[in-house]
Design a protein around this motif. Structure first.
Motif, PDB file in Angstrom:
ATOM      1  N   ILE A   1     -12.766  16.158   5.552  1.00 49.72           N
ATOM      2  CA  ILE A   1     -13.830  15.377   6.169  1.00 49.72           C
ATOM      3  C   ILE A   1     -15.166  16.022   5.855  1.00 49.72           C
ATOM      4  N   GLU A   2     -16.214  15.202   5.862  1.00 51.26           N
ATOM      5  CA  GLU A   2     -17.562  15.725   5.670  1.00 51.26           C
ATOM      6  C   GLU A   2     -18.530  14.841   6.439  1.00 51.26           C
ATOM      7  N   GLY A   3     -19.677  15.393   6.725  1.00 48.24           N
ATOM      8  CA  GLY A   3     -20.705  14.652   7.448  1.00 48.24           C
ATOM      9  C   GLY A   3     -22.074  14.992   6.910  1.00 48.24           C
ATOM     10  N   ASP A   4     -23.087  14.303   7.434  1.00 50.93           N
ATOM     11  CA  ASP A   4     -24.459  14.576   7.019  1.00 50.93           C
ATOM     12  C   ASP A   4     -24.899  15.967   7.447  1.00 50.93           C
ATOM     13  N   LYS A   5     -24.359  16.418   8.571  1.00 51.17           N
ATOM     14  CA  LYS A   5     -24.658  17.766   9.037  1.00 51.17           C
ATOM     15  C   LYS A   5     -23.384  18.601   8.926  1.00 51.17           C
ATOM     16  N   ARG A   6     -23.517  19.881   9.083  1.00 54.42           N
ATOM     17  CA  ARG A   6     -22.370  20.779   9.000  1.00 54.42           C
ATOM     18  C   ARG A   6     -21.384  20.458  10.125  1.00 54.42           C
ATOM     19  N   ILE A   7     -20.115  20.408   9.794  1.00 49.79           N
ATOM     20  CA  ILE A   7     -19.073  20.121  10.776  1.00 49.79           C
ATOM     21  C   ILE A   7     -18.559  21.454  11.304  1.00 49.79           C
ATOM     22  N   SER A   8     -18.692  21.640  12.626  1.00 48.49           N
ATOM     23  CA  SER A   8     -18.267  22.892  13.237  1.00 48.49           C
ATOM     24  C   SER A   8     -16.742  22.936  13.365  1.00 48.49           C
TER      25      SER A   8
ATOM     26  N   ALA B   1       0.832  -1.196   0.000  1.00 55.02           N
ATOM     27  CA  ALA B   1       0.000   0.000   0.000  1.00 55.02           C
ATOM     28  C   ALA B   1       0.870   1.251   0.000  1.00 55.02           C
ATOM     29  N   SER B   2       0.353   2.303  -0.641  1.00 52.62           N
ATOM     30  CA  SER B   2       1.067   3.576  -0.645  1.00 52.62           C
ATOM     31  C   SER B   2       1.005   4.196   0.752  1.00 52.62           C
ATOM     32  N   LYS B   3       1.824   5.192   1.003  1.00 53.66           N
ATOM     33  CA  LYS B   3       1.834   5.882   2.291  1.00 53.66           C
ATOM     34  C   LYS B   3       0.454   6.474   2.578  1.00 53.66           C
ATOM     35  N   GLU B   4      -0.186   7.070   1.567  1.00 48.49           N
ATOM     36  CA  GLU B   4      -1.528   7.631   1.746  1.00 48.49           C
ATOM     37  C   GLU B   4      -2.520   6.560   2.148  1.00 48.49           C
ATOM     38  N   GLN B   5      -2.456   5.393   1.513  1.00 44.01           N
ATOM     39  CA  GLN B   5      -3.371   4.305   1.838  1.00 44.01           C
ATOM     40  C   GLN B   5      -3.135   3.796   3.255  1.00 44.01           C
ATOM     41  N   GLN B   6      -1.883   3.691   3.673  1.00 43.08           N
ATOM     42  CA  GLN B   6      -1.570   3.253   5.034  1.00 43.08           C
ATOM     43  C   GLN B   6      -2.140   4.228   6.054  1.00 43.08           C
ATOM     44  N   ILE B   7      -1.953   5.507   5.823  1.00 47.73           N
ATOM     45  CA  ILE B   7      -2.449   6.525   6.744  1.00 47.73           C
ATOM     46  C   ILE B   7      -3.973   6.502   6.773  1.00 47.73           C
ATOM     47  N   GLN B   8      -4.589   6.382   5.616  1.00 42.97           N
ATOM     48  CA  GLN B   8      -6.057   6.354   5.544  1.00 42.97           C
ATOM     49  C   GLN B   8      -6.606   5.170   6.323  1.00 42.97           C
TER      50      GLN B   8
ATOM     51  N   VAL C   1     -12.384   8.480  12.379  1.00 43.75           N
ATOM     52  CA  VAL C   1     -13.225   9.490  11.732  1.00 43.75           C
ATOM     53  C   VAL C   1     -14.653   8.977  11.624  1.00 43.75           C
ATOM     54  N   GLU C   2     -14.834   7.741  11.194  1.00 46.54           N
ATOM     55  CA  GLU C   2     -16.171   7.182  11.008  1.00 46.54           C
ATOM     56  C   GLU C   2     -16.902   7.000  12.331  1.00 46.54           C
ATOM     57  N   ALA C   3     -16.176   6.782  13.414  1.00 44.64           N
ATOM     58  CA  ALA C   3     -16.798   6.648  14.733  1.00 44.64           C
ATOM     59  C   ALA C   3     -17.480   7.953  15.143  1.00 44.64           C
ATOM     60  N   ARG C   4     -17.063   9.060  14.585  1.00 47.52           N
ATOM     61  CA  ARG C   4     -17.651  10.372  14.882  1.00 47.52           C
ATOM     62  C   ARG C   4     -18.745  10.712  13.862  1.00 47.52           C
TER      63      ARG C   4
ATOM     64  N   ASP D   1     -15.228  23.449  16.125  1.00 51.41           N
ATOM     65  CA  ASP D   1     -14.920  22.677  17.336  1.00 51.41           C
ATOM     66  C   ASP D   1     -14.844  21.175  17.033  1.00 51.41           C
ATOM     67  N   GLU D   2     -15.772  20.673  16.234  1.00 48.35           N
ATOM     68  CA  GLU D   2     -15.759  19.257  15.859  1.00 48.35           C
ATOM     69  C   GLU D   2     -14.521  18.938  15.034  1.00 48.35           C
ATOM     70  N   SER D   3     -14.183  19.819  14.115  1.00 46.13           N
ATOM     71  CA  SER D   3     -12.995  19.631  13.295  1.00 46.13           C
ATOM     72  C   SER D   3     -11.733  19.606  14.161  1.00 46.13           C
ATOM     73  N   ALA D   4     -11.661  20.497  15.146  1.00 48.21           N
ATOM     74  CA  ALA D   4     -10.512  20.528  16.054  1.00 48.21           C
ATOM     75  C   ALA D   4     -10.435  19.261  16.885  1.00 48.21           C
ATOM     76  N   LEU D   5     -11.583  18.764  17.349  1.00 44.70           N
ATOM     77  CA  LEU D   5     -11.610  17.532  18.138  1.00 44.70           C
ATOM     78  C   LEU D   5     -11.110  16.349  17.314  1.00 44.70           C
ATOM     79  N   VAL D   6     -11.578  16.247  16.082  1.00 43.10           N
ATOM     80  CA  VAL D   6     -11.116  15.179  15.190  1.00 43.10           C
ATOM     81  C   VAL D   6      -9.616  15.310  14.960  1.00 43.10           C
ATOM     82  N   SER D   7      -9.149  16.518  14.736  1.00 44.47           N
ATOM     83  CA  SER D   7      -7.727  16.759  14.508  1.00 44.47           C
ATOM     84  C   SER D   7      -6.885  16.293  15.700  1.00 44.47           C
ATOM     85  N   HIS D   8      -7.311  16.620  16.908  1.00 46.17           N
ATOM     86  CA  HIS D   8      -6.570  16.210  18.106  1.00 46.17           C
ATOM     87  C   HIS D   8      -6.558  14.689  18.263  1.00 46.17           C
ATOM     88  N   GLN D   9      -7.687  14.053  17.990  1.00 48.81           N
ATOM     89  CA  GLN D   9      -7.762  12.595  18.095  1.00 48.81           C
ATOM     90  C   GLN D   9      -6.853  11.928  17.070  1.00 48.81           C
TER      91      GLN D   9
END
Length: 72
Positions: A41-48, A2-9, A16-19, A50-58
């Motif tokens: 990232i994208e979701g069914d609802k608008r991602i705030s 797998a490529s580096k991108e695929q490994q990271i993904q 990400v999907e858990a959120r 704060d949510e983006s920062a939380l995902v980034s930290h995780q």
């Protein structure tokens, strides 16, 4: 192999999907000793901001433990 991108993904997708967010795209750029990882990232609802920062930290914590990226 797998490529580096695929490994990271593969490492990051479950977190990400858990959120109830989809990892829409991933860019991994490497130049010399510098690395840049950009996630879209994208979701069914608008991602705030704060949510983006939380995902980034995780995801940062996961990448720190798994350490798939060498260098800065």
């Amino acid at each position: 192999m797998a490529s580096k991108e695929q490994q990271i993904q593969q490492i990051l997708e479950s977190t990400v999907e858990a959120r109830v967010i989809e990892l829409w795209g991933l860019d991994y750029l490497s130049q010399g000793t510098h690395r840049l990882l950009r996630l879209n990232i994208e979701g069914d609802k608008r991602i705030s901001v704060d949510e983006s920062a939380l995902v980034s930290h995780q995801l940062r914590a996961i990448l720190h433990v798994k350490d798939p990226i060498t260098g800065d």
